[in-house]
Scaffold this motif. Structure first.
Motif, short mmCIF file in Angstrom:
data_model
loop_
_atom_site.label_atom_id
_atom_site.label_comp_id
_atom_site.label_asym_id
_atom_site.label_seq_id
_atom_site.Cartn_x
_atom_site.Cartn_y
_atom_site.Cartn_z
N ALA B 868 0.84 -1.21 0.00
CA ALA B 868 0.00 0.00 0.00
C ALA B 868 0.86 1.25 0.00
N MET B 869 1.97 1.21 0.78
CA MET B 869 2.84 2.39 0.82
C MET B 869 3.45 2.65 -0.55
N LEU B 870 3.87 1.58 -1.21
CA LEU B 870 4.47 1.77 -2.53
C LEU B 870 3.42 2.30 -3.50
N ALA B 871 2.25 1.72 -3.47
CA ALA B 871 1.20 2.18 -4.37
C ALA B 871 0.84 3.63 -4.09
N THR B 872 0.75 3.96 -2.81
CA THR B 872 0.44 5.34 -2.42
C THR B 872 1.53 6.28 -2.91
N ALA B 873 2.79 5.86 -2.74
CA ALA B 873 3.89 6.73 -3.16
C ALA B 873 3.79 7.01 -4.66
N LYS B 874 3.46 5.98 -5.40
CA LYS B 874 3.36 6.18 -6.85
C LYS B 874 2.24 7.14 -7.20
N ARG B 875 1.09 6.96 -6.58
CA ARG B 875 -0.02 7.86 -6.88
C ARG B 875 0.30 9.29 -6.48
N ILE B 929 -4.89 3.63 1.23
CA ILE B 929 -3.98 4.69 0.82
C ILE B 929 -3.35 5.22 2.10
N ASP B 930 -2.02 5.14 2.20
CA ASP B 930 -1.39 5.46 3.47
C ASP B 930 -1.18 6.96 3.64
N TYR B 931 -1.75 7.49 4.69
CA TYR B 931 -1.75 8.92 4.92
C TYR B 931 -0.35 9.51 5.03
N SER B 932 0.45 8.94 5.92
CA SER B 932 1.75 9.57 6.19
C SER B 932 2.68 9.50 4.99
N MET B 968 -5.62 16.37 -1.34
CA MET B 968 -5.84 16.35 -2.78
C MET B 968 -5.57 14.97 -3.36
N VAL B 969 -4.57 14.29 -2.86
CA VAL B 969 -4.29 12.94 -3.36
C VAL B 969 -5.45 12.01 -3.02
N TYR B 970 -5.99 12.16 -1.80
CA TYR B 970 -7.16 11.34 -1.44
C TYR B 970 -8.34 11.70 -2.32
N LYS B 971 -8.48 13.01 -2.58
CA LYS B 971 -9.61 13.44 -3.41
C LYS B 971 -9.52 12.80 -4.77
N ALA B 972 -8.27 12.69 -5.28
CA ALA B 972 -8.10 12.14 -6.62
C ALA B 972 -8.24 10.63 -6.65
N ASN B 973 -8.06 9.97 -5.53
CA ASN B 973 -7.97 8.51 -5.56
C ASN B 973 -8.98 7.77 -4.70
N PRO B 976 -15.48 10.13 -2.13
CA PRO B 976 -15.73 11.43 -1.49
C PRO B 976 -16.06 11.28 -0.01
N ALA B 977 -16.67 10.18 0.36
CA ALA B 977 -17.05 10.01 1.77
C ALA B 977 -15.81 10.05 2.66
N LEU B 978 -14.71 9.47 2.17
CA LEU B 978 -13.50 9.43 2.98
C LEU B 978 -12.96 10.84 3.20
N ILE B 979 -12.92 11.61 2.12
CA ILE B 979 -12.33 12.92 2.28
C ILE B 979 -13.24 13.80 3.14
N ASN B 980 -14.54 13.60 3.03
CA ASN B 980 -15.44 14.37 3.89
C ASN B 980 -15.20 14.05 5.35
N ARG B 981 -14.93 12.77 5.61
CA ARG B 981 -14.63 12.38 7.00
C ARG B 981 -13.36 13.05 7.48
N MET B 982 -12.37 13.11 6.61
CA MET B 982 -11.11 13.74 7.01
C MET B 982 -11.31 15.21 7.30
#
Lengths: 293, 1194
Positions: B868-875, B929-932, B968-973, B976-982
Motif C-alpha cells: 500500500a505504501m508503494l502504491a500510495t507513493a506512486k499515486r 492509501i497510506d496517509y503519512s 488532494m491525493v485522497y480526493k483524486a484517488n 468522497p465520503a473518505l475525504i469528507n470524514r477527514m
C-alpha cells in the motif's frame, strides 16, 4: 500433670487479672469455678499459650509451656468462650482445616475428622454450614475441633452456656469419656457442670484461687457449718446484720436463706451442703459479693 | 419524626467516635490541597486556566470525587451492616420503630458524614488556592463563588448520589462484598465511558447525550469546556448539561433508594438476592448417601515436625483462596477487567488520523498497565483487609492461634492469596487479549512475550504492591483503618514521580517497559531485572516483618506485641533476614552504580534547570551571525550491540551573510562526548562540554563568501542503564538518530529553550520568545538551527554485519570490512543538512516509479502495508509531479523505526516512520492509501524544495501545504465520503484545540507553529479556497510559488509570499475570502432554523430557513460579529438519521449566506428526509450540532 506457679497478670489501668496463682492439676477433669470477672478466661488463655503472664511459670508433663509453645500446641485442644467459623463454610471443611493446622494430613486426616464428627454426633450434619448451626450443634463443633489429634491437654472455657439440658448432659458425657488419661481444664460458672463430673475443683475470685481441692472433701468440710431458714423478705436485712448469709433463694413465695456459722444459730436447721454452697461460702469468706443487695 | 431524628443523631455520633472518620478527614483535606498546589500533579484541567476558576476547581472535585467512594462505602456499610455484624439486629428490630424511620435515619446520617468529608475536601482545595507559592499569574482575586458553585453543583449531588446507590445495594444484599462490587462497576463504567467519548467519537451526534451517563459529572465538565477559550474558562461556570446530569442521576439514585427501602425487611430473612444465589447452590449440592462409618479408636496421630509445614500452608492457602474465589465479587472483578480490556482495545487507534491498528501483540502489551493499576489497587486495598482480619472477624482467631504451626504460615498465606487474585485477573485479561487478536484474524500470539510482559514486568509490580498491603493490615487494628492507611500509602507512592522524586531506588515500582517489535524489550530490561531482584528482596523482608508482627493470641499492650515479635527472631529467621538484606543491598548497589555512577542521575527538574542555564548564559549568541554548512563529508560508525555511535567528519562552513563574522558558536548535543572539535583558522575561546557550547574566535574575520573548515570526532557512549530518560535513539535493532544529534552545528541551539511559560516563570526566566514577526528582514535568511541552505553531503556509515544502514543520498558503494558492513551515500544535489541515520536488520522491498527508486526498509513481520505504501507513493508522485514540479531526487525511502517515538518525519529523500504508526495500521478505512506516505512525500516539495524562513506563518508553507497535498491525493484517488470524514476530523481538531492554546490563536498566515492551525486550519483554508476557485487555480499558484523559491538561497519564502501568489490567481471576487481564510480568525454560527418540503410535479421543493452569522475573533477568544457573505454547502439526504456519513446526498450545492436569516429554496426529484447546512464541516462553525434537521414533507 499441669503445674501453675506464681502466675500473675495485670492489665493496663492496674486491673489485676491474675494474682499469684498456684495450682496443681492431675489427669482427669478439673473444674474452675468463679464469678464473671474472676480471671478464669485470662487463666485459660494463658495456659492455652495465647497470652503472656507478667510473672510465674506453667509446666505440663515437664514441658515449660511459656517457652515451648509449639510443643504444647501439638498436644493441646482449646475451646474458647467465643468462637466461630468462616462464613458459608461447612463443618467438615473447617475441621479438616484445623486438622491440617495441627499437622495431620492425608488419609489419617480423613479418619481423624470422621472420628470427631461421629463422637460429637455431627456426622449427619457435616456438610452443613457452621454459621447455620443451632447453639448445641455449634458447641459440638467447637469441642470436635478441640478433640482433633487426641490432645493430652484440653481446655474448655464456658462450654455449656446456652445448651439445653439434654445437650448439657450429652456434653458432660463426652468430656468424661475422654478418659482419665488426659488433663481437662473446664472453666464455668454453672456449678452443676462441675458438681457432676469434676472430681477436682478450684474456685477463683478477683484473680486469686480462693479454694482448691477435691470436691467431695470441700463439701464435707462445710458439714456442720451450714444452716438454713425459710423466712420473708422483710426479715432479710435483720438476718444479714446478725449472720453471714451465703445465699438466698425464692421458693414458692417465701425466702430460703442459708447462713454460714460455726454453731447453730437460733431458729435455723442444719442444711446439707452442696458444691454451690461451697462456692458461695468461698466468695463470702473472701469478702466477695455473692449476690446483689 | 423524633424517632428518626434520634436514629440519625445516634448513628452520626457513633461514627464520629470511630478512628476512621478522624483519619479520613485530614487525608481528604490533604489530598485536595496537594492536588491544587503541586505543580507536578495536574489533573486534566487546561494548564492555562486560572487555578481558582470554577472550572479548575470543578475538575479537581469531580476527579477526586472518585476517591470519595471509600469513605462513602465505610459510612454506608457501617450504618446499615453494622447491626448484622455486631449481632445487635434483634435488639433493634423488636423495638417499635418503623422501617422508614430506621432506614431514613441511618441513610441521613451516612449522608451527613459523607458531606462532611466532601466539604473537608473542598476546604482543602480552597486552602490550596491560597498558598503563596502558586503561580500568581493564574490566581484570580479570591472569591467564594467558584467554591459555592462546586459544592452545590458537584460535591453535594455526588455525595447524595453515591450514598443513595451504595446504601441501596448494602441494604438489599446485606453484603459488604456487593457494595464494593458496585464501586468497581461504577469505576469501570466511568472508564469505558471516558474511553468511548474521548477517542474519535467526540463531535458525533449522540455522544453528547452519553456524557449524561457519567454520575460524577467529570465528563460533563470536560465536554462543556471543550471548545471554550482560556478567557471563557476563567469566568464561566461549567453549566452546560450539568443540570440535566445532576437531575438525572439524583432521580436514578433516589429511585433506587426508595425501591430498596420498600424491599427492606425488618426481620431475619436473608436478603432476597443472597437467598436466590444460595437456593441455586443448595439445589445443586448432592447429599451423599447415608453411610455408617465405624467408630475408630482415636489413635495418637503421628506427626513429623518438618514435613507438615508445607501442607499446613497449603491448607491455610486453600481456605484463603476459597474466601476470595468463591465470592461473586471476584467474578465481578473478572468481568469488569475483561470489559476494560475490550474497551481499551476498541479505543486503541493510530496517532495518525485515529485509524485502527492491527492487533499485534506488541500493541496489546500496552494494555496491562494503566487501567489494570486501578483494579489492582482496589483489589489490594479491599482484599488485604478482608483476608488479614478474617480469622478475627469469624471468631476462630483463638482456635487457630492455639494450633501448632509456625507463625509465618498465616501472613504468607494471606499474601499469596492476594497475589493469586491478581494473577487470575491478569490471566483473564491476557486470554481476553488473545481472543481479541484471534477474533480480528491475527494469530501470531507470541505467548512467551505475553508471559514475560504480563506476568514478569507487570505482574511482579502488582504482587509487589500486595506485600505492604498485607503488612499494613497486620499492624492495623481493624480493616477499615488498614484500608485507609493503605490508600494513603498508594497515593503517596503514585505521587512521588510527579512531585520530583524520581529515583527508582525508592520509588517502589517497576517502570513500564515498552516492547518494540523491532528492538524487543531493549536494554531497559536490564534495569527492570535488577529492580525486580531488588524489590523482591525487600518484599521478603517486609513479609518477615509481617511474620514478626502477626498477632497471635491476645495482647494487653503494644509492649507485649513487641516482646512477642522479638521472641520470633529465631536463628533461622535472622539468617533469612540477613541473607535477603544482603541481597537487597547488593542489588541496590548495582543499580546505584548504573544509575548514578555510569550515568548521571537527573530529575526532570534538573533537566529543566540545565536548559534554563543554557539559555541564561549563552542566549545572547542566539541571533549573532554564523556560517552555514556548505559541504559535509563525514563518517558514522554504529555499534548496535554496544549502543554506541562514533561520528567523525569535516565540514566546510561558508559565510552566507553580508557581513564579516569574527566569532561564532558551535553547538553539540550534550549526549555526545567530544573527542575533537576544531575550526581551521580559529581559536576555541569558551568551552562548556556539559552544555555542548563551544565559542570560536577567528584569527582573521570571515568575510562574506569565505569558508572555514570544521573537523570533529565525537562519540555517543551508553553504559549500563540510567534511571530514566533512556537513550532510545541508538539501540540494538532500529537505531535512528538525526544529524544534529551526532554532529556539531554552527549557531546557538535555540531548540533547547524551554517553551512552557509556567516552567519558565518558576525558574526565573522571561516569557518564551515568540517566533519573529512575519516579514522581519532579520530572519529572511534563517531557516532552522543548523539548517540554513543547501549543502553537499557525503557519508560513509558502518554498522554490524547483519544490519543495513541508511542515510540521505544515493547509495554509491557498499562493502564488508572487519566483519562490519559499510555504506557510502552521496547526495546527488545540495540538500538542506537535515539528516537522518538509521540502522537495523531490515527487510527491503524495492520498486520504481519512472526513474525514481522506491525503497521500503522494514521489520520483516510488519509487511502489512508495504504494498500500500508503494502504491500510495506512486499515486502521490503522479499527482505531485503533474501538479507541482518534478521530483528532485532519484530515490524515495521509507524506514521503519521502533515505537519509542510514534511519528513520521521527512528528511531529504528519507522518511523514518514509526512501527507504532503506519506499519501496523489497518488501512481498510483509508481505502488502502497510506496517509503519512503522502504527507511526508509532500514535504519533499514543501520544506524540501522550497524552504520557509523562520518567522510567523512558516508552518503554512510546510505543514498546511503538506496536509493540503494529502487531501488532494485522497480526493483524486478515494471516495468522497473518505475525504469528507477527514475534513470533519480536521475541523474538530481545530475547534477543540484552539481553546487549549497557551499563546492565543493567530490567523493562518501568522501562525507560530501552532499545530492545530498548521495541520488543520491551514489545510482547511486551502481546501475551502480550491472549492471556490478550483483546484487547478490553487495549484497554479503553488507552481508559481515553487518557481520563485525552489532551490533558491536566502531570502527564503514567507507565508505572505504564498498568499500573494494565491491572490494573484484568484481574481477580484475572492480577495476578501482569502483575507478571511488566511489573515483573520473567522468563525461562523450557522443554524438550520426550519425546513419543510412540498410535493411538486417533478419532485419536491424544499425550503430552508438558515440563520447565519460571522464572527471575527482575537487571540484571546473574544468575538465580534461582522457581516457574512460567504458560500456554504447545502445538502439534502434521503434518510433521517443524523449520521450524514455514509449517505450519498440527493442534493449538494454551495449557496450564498448573509448575516441574519436566509431563505433558500431547492428542488430535488426524490423525497428528502434530512437537510443540513455544511454537513461535512468545511467551515469553522462553533456549534455544528444545529446545522441539520429532519425534513417534513406535506
Amino acid at each position: 500433670m499441669l503445674k501453675l506457679s506464681g502466675l500473675s497478670k495485670t492489665y493496663p489501668g492496674n486491673i489485676s487479672a491474675l494474682q499469684n496463682i498456684n495450682l496443681e492439676i492431675q489427669k482427669g477433669m478439673f473444674g474452675l469455678l468463679g464469678p464473671n470477672g474472676a480471671g478464669k478466661s485470662t487463666l485459660m488463655r494463658t495456659v492455652a499459650t495465647l497470652q503472656e503472664p507478667d510473672a510465674g511459670s506453667i509446666t505440663f508433663d515437664g514441658i515449660d509451656v511459656l517457652k515451648e509453645k509449639t510443643a504444647v500446641r501439638k498436644m493441646l485442644g482449646y475451646l474458647p468462650q467465643e468462637f466461630g467459623a468462616y462464613p458459608r463454610t461447612s463443618a467438615v471443611t473447617m475441621l479438616k482445616h484445623f486438622a491440617a493446622l495441627k499437622g495431620i494430613h492425608g488419609k489419617e486426616r480423613e479418619a481423624v475428622v470422621q472420628n470427631v464428627l461421629i463422637k460429637t454426633n455431627l456426622w449427619e450434619a457435616r456438610y452443613r454450614r457452621v454459621d447455620q448451626f443451632s447453639g448445641g450443634m455449634k458447641q459440638r463443633y467447637g469441642i470436635a475441633q478441640a478433640l482433633i489429634g487426641a490432645p493430652k491437654l484440653i481446655i474448655v472455657d464456658e462450654p455449656t452456656a446456652g445448651l439445653d439440658p439434654a445437650e448439657r448432659r450429652r456434653f458432660q458425657n463426652l468430656l468424661v469419656e475422654l478418659g482419665t488419661d488426659v488433663v481437662v481444664l473446664l472453666s464455668t460458672h454453672i456449678v452443676d457442670d462441675v458438681e457432676d463430673i469434676c472430681p477436682q475443683i478450684a474456685i477463683m475470685g478477683q484473680g486469686k484461687i480462693l479454694l482448691a481441692g477435691e470436691a467431695t472433701t470441700l463439701i464435707k468440710g462445710l458439714e456442720g457449718k451450714l444452716w438454713s431458714l425459710v423466712t420473708e423478705k422483710s426479715k432479710l436485712a435483720e438476718l444479714r446484720a446478725m449472720h453471714r448469709v451465703t445465699s438466698t433463694r425464692f421458693k414458692s413465695g417465701s425466702l430460703d436463706v442459708r447462713v454460714l456459722a460455726d454453731t447453730q444459730p437460733a431458729g435455723m436447721a442444719a442444711a446439707r451442703p452442696t458444691l454451690e454452697d461451697v462456692y458461695f461460702c468461698a466468695l463470702i469468706e473472701n469478702d466477695l459479693p455473692a449476690e446483689l443487695e | 419524626m423524633r424517632t428518626l431524628w434520634e436514629i440519625l443523631q445516634f448513628e452520626f455520633r457513633q461514627q464520629l467516635k470511630t478512628p476512621f472518620l478522624w483519619a479520613v478527614l485530614p487525608v481528604f483535606f490533604l489530598i485536595h490541597l496537594f492536588s491544587i498546589t503541586s505543580t507536578g500533579i495536574t489533573l486534566w484541567a487546561h494548564p492555562q486556566a486560572n487555578i481558582n476558576s470554577a472550572y479548575a476547581i470543578a475538575v479537581t472535585e469531580t476527579t477526586l470525587g472518585f476517591f470519595g467512594m471509600l469513605p462513602v462505602i465505610v459510612f454506608v456499610a457501617t450504618a446499615i451492616l453494622r447491626d448484622g455484624d455486631t449481632a445487635t439486629t434483634e435488639l433493634f428490630f423488636v423495638k417499635p420503630i418503623t422501617r422508614q424511620q430506621y432506614l431514613w435515619g441511618r441513610f441521613a446520617a451516612a449522608c451527613l458524614l459523607a458531606t462532611l468529608v466532601g466539604l473537608t475536601g473542598l476546604l482543602g482545595s480552597l486552602t490550596g488556592t491560597l498558598m503563596p507559592w502558586l503561580d500568581q499569574y493564574r490566581i484570580a482575586p479570591f472569591s467564594l463563588q467558584p467554591f459555592k458553585f462546586c459544592f452545590f453543583a458537584i460535591v453535594l449531588p455526588n455525595v447524595l448520589i453515591l450514598c443513595a446507590l451504595f446504601f441501596s445495594v448494602a441494604s438489599l444484599t446485606r453484603s459488604l462484598a456487593a457494595t464494593v462490587g458496585l464501586a468497581l462497576v461504577l469505576m469501570a463504567a466511568d472508564l469505558v465511558l471516558a474511553n468511548y467519548v474521548s477517542v474519535g467519537n467526540s463531535g458525533q451526534d449522540g455522544v453528547g447525550a452519553l456524557v449524561l451517563l457519567d454520575h460524577s459529572a467529570t465528563l460533563i465538565v470536560d465536554a462543556s469546556s471543550r471548545n471554550l477559550t482560556v478567557a471563557e474558562l476563567n469566568v464561566l461556570l461549567p453549566q452546560a448539561l450539568l443540570l440535566d446530569n445532576r437531575l438525572l442521576w439524583l432521580a436514578i439514585a433516589f429511585g433506587v433508594l426508595l425501591l430498596s427501602f420498600k424491599r427492606f425487611r425488618f426481620d431475619f430473612t436473608q436478603s432476597w438476592i443472597t437467598r436466590r444465589l444460595q437456593w441455586k447452590k443448595a439445589r445443586r449440592k448432592r447429599i451423599p448417601r447415608r453411610s455408617s462409618p465405624v467408630l475408630q479408636r482415636l489413635q495418637r496421630a503421628t506427626r513429623s515436625s518438618s514435613g507438615t509445614v508445607l501442607p499446613q500452608l497449603g491448607s491455610q492457602l486453600r481456605m484463603d483462596l476459597r474466601c476470595v474465589l468463591r465470592s461473586p465479587l471476584f467474578l465481578l472483578i473478572l468481568v469488569l477487567g475483561i470489559g476494560q480490556m475490550l474497551s481499551e482495545f476498541s479505543a486503541h487507534v493510530s496517532p495518525i488520523m485515529d485509524v485502527p491498528l492491527y492487533p499485534v501483540t506488541s500493541q496489546m502489551l500496552g494494555f496491562f498497565r494503566y487501567v489494570m493499576m486501578m483494579f489492582v489497587l482496589i483489589i489490594a486495598i479491599y482484599y488485604s483487609g478482608v483476608l488479614t482480619h478474617r480469622e478475627r472477624e469469624s471468631g476462630i482467631a483463638e482456635i487457630v492461634a492455639a494450633s501448632p504451626f509456625p507463625d509465618w504460615i498465616v501472613p504468607v498465606s494471606k499474601a499469596l492469596a492476594l497475589c493469586a487474585v491478581i494473577t487470575m485477573l491478569l490471566l483473564a485479561m491476557m486470554l481476553t487479549a488473545i481472543t481479541l487478536q484471534a477474533f480480528n484474524g491475527y494469530t501470531q500470539f507470541e505467548l512467551e512475550l505475553y508471559l514475560r510482559s504480563v506476568f514478569l514486568y507487570n505482574g511482579f509490580y502488582y504482587w509487589m504492591l500486595c506485600v505492604p498491603a498485607v503488612l499494613i493490615q497486620i499492624v492495623a487494628p481493624n480493616k477499615w483503618l488498614g484500608m485507609l492507611l493503605l490508600f494513603v500509602l498508594y497515593v503517596v507512592l503514585l505521587s512521588l514521580g510527579p512531585l520530583g522524586f524520581e529515583h527508582i531506588l525508592y520509588g517502589f515500582a517497576i517502570p513500564d517497559v515498552i516492547y518494540s517489535d523491532m528492538n524487543g524489550f531493549g536494554h531497559v530490561s536490564e534495569q527492570v531485572h535488577a529492580l525486580i531482584a531488588y524489590w523482591a528482596c525487600f518484599c521478603v523482608l517486609l513479609l518477615l516483618l509481617g511474620h514478626l508482627l502477626y498477632p497471635r493470641g491476645v495482647y494487653a499492650s503494644f509492649r507485649e506485641r513487641v516482646r512477642d515479635a522479638l521472641a520470633r527472631l529465631t536463628p533461622p529467621v535472622t539468617t533469612v533476614m540477613a541473607l535477603f538484606a544482603l541481597g537487597f543491598v547488593a542489588a541496590g548497589s548495582w543499580i546505584f552504580y548504573n544509575t548514578n555512577v555510569l550515568n548521571a542521575y537527573q530529575t526532570t527538574d534538573d533537566l529543566e534547570r540545565a536548559k534554563a542555564s543554557y539559555e541564561t548564559k549563552y542566549g545572547k549568541y542566539e541571533n549573532r551571525p554564523s556560517p552555514s554548512f556548505n559541504d559535509i563529508d563525514m563518517t558514522i560508525d554504529i555499534f548496535p550491540e554496544m549502543r554506541r555511535l562514533e561520528s567523525r567528519g569535516k565540514a566546510i562552513l561558508r559565510n552566507n551573510k553580508n557581513m564579516a563574522i569574527d566569532e561564532f558558536v558551535v553547538s553539540v548535543n550534550p549526549k555526545m562526548k567530544v573527542n575533537l572539535l576544531d575550526i581551521g583558522g580559529a581559536t576555541l575561546t569558551t568551552t562548556d562540554a556539559v552544555q555542548g557550547f563551544y565559542l570560536f574566535k577567528l584569527n582573521t574575520p570571515l568575510e562574506p563568501g569565505m569558508t572555514a573548515t570544521m573537523t570533529w570526532d565525537m562519540s555517543r557512549i551508553n553504559r549500563g542503564f540510567a534511571n530514566s530518560n533512556h537513550d532510545t535513539e541508538v539501540v540494538e535493532n532500529g537505531t535512528f538518530v538525526s544529524g544534529l544529534a551526532v554532529m556539531p552545528a554552527p549557531g546557538f541551539d535555540y531548540t533547547r529553550k524551554l517553551d512552557d511559560n509556567a516552567v519558565r516563570r518558576r525558574l526565573g526566566l522571561k516569557e518564551a520568545a515568540r517566533l519573529p514577526a512575519l516579514g522581519d528582514p532579520e530572519f529572511l535568511d534563517k531557516l532552522a538551527f543548523g539548517v540554513d541552505g543547501g549543502s553537499e553531503f557525503r557519508v560513509v556509515i558502518s554498522t554490524a554485519a547483519d544490519q543495513t544502514a541508511v542515510a540521505p543520498g544515493v547509495l554509491k558503494r557498499e562493502w564488508r570490512e572487519n566483519e562490519r558492513r559499510y555504506f557510502e551515500y552521496v547526495a546527488e544535489r545540495p540538500i538542506p543538512p537535515h539528516l537522518a541515520f538509521t540502522s537495523a536488520r531490515y527487510e527491503i522491498t524495492r520498486d520504481r516509479w519512472h526513474d525514481v527508486a522506491l525503497e521500503i526498509y522494514y521489520y520483516p513481520k510488519h509487511a502489512y502495508n508495504v504494498e500500500a505504501m508503494l502504491a500510495t507513493a506512486k499515486r502521490s508522485l503522479d499527482y505531485f509531479t503533474r501538479e507541482f514540479s518534478p521530483y528532485p531526487l532519484s530515490h524515495f525511502r521509507i524506514l521503519e523505526y521502533p515505537r519509542y517515538r510514534t511519528a513520521a518525519q521527512a528528511f531529504p529523500g528519507v522518511v523514518p516512520y514509526s512501527e507504532a504508526a503506519g506499519f501496523v495500521t489497518n488501512l481498510a478505512t483509508l481505502q488502502n492509501i497510506d496517509y503519512s506516505t503522502i504527507h511526508e512525500l509532500a514535504h519533499i516539495w514543501w520544506g524540501g524544495q522550497a524552504a520557509a524562513a523562520r518567522m510567523q506563518g512558516r508552518e503554512l508553507l510546510n505543514e498546511s501545504l503538506a496536509q493540503y497535498s494529502t487531501l488532494m491525493v485522497y480526493k483524486a484517488n478515494a471516495d468522497p465520503a473518505l475525504i469528507n470524514r477527514m475534513i470533519g476530523s480536521f475541523q474538530r481538531g481545530y475547534l477543540e484545540n484552539r481553546s487549549k492554546d497557551t499563546l492565543g490563536e493567530l490567523p493562518v498566515m501568522y501562525t507560530e507553529d501552532q499545530g492545530y492551525i498548521s495541520y488543520f486550519k491551514g489545510a482547511l483554508a486551502l481546501y475551502a479556497l480550491q472549492e471556490m476557485i478550483g483546484e487547478n487555480t490553487v495549484n497554479q499558484a503553488l507552481r508559481n510559488y515553487l518557481t520563485k523559491f525552489a532551490f533558491k538561497r536566502a531570502p527564503f519564502a514567507t507565508s505572505r509570499d504564498l498568499v500573494n501568489e494565491l491572490r494573484s490567481v484568484a481574481g477580484s471576487d475572492y480577495q476578501d475570502l482569502i483575507t478571511d481564510l488566511f489573515e483573520k480568525i473567522v468563525l461562523y454560527d450557522v443554524q438550520l432554523v426550519e425546513t419543510s418540503a412540498v410535493r411538486v410535479s417533478d419532485g419536491y421543493e424544499v425550503s430552508l430557513t438558515v440563520s447565519a452569522q460571522q464572527f471575527e475573533a482575537n487571540g484571546k477568544g473574544e468575538e465580534t460579529e461582522v457581516p457574512l457573505h460567504n458560500w456554504f454547502d447545502v445538502a439534502l439526504f434521503p434518510n433521517a438519521e443524523p449520521a450524514v456519513e455514509g449517505q450519498t446526498p440527493l442534493y449538494q450545492k454551495k449557496h450564498l449566506l448573509k448575516s441574519g436569516e436566509n431563505n433558500i429554496t431547492v428542488r430535488v426529484s426524490q423525497k428528502p428526509a434530512y437537510a443540513c447546512v455544511d454537513p461535512y464541516h468545511k467551515m469553522a462553525d462553533r456549534r455544528p450540532e444545529n446545522n441539520g434537521k429532519a425534513v417534513h414533507a406535506n
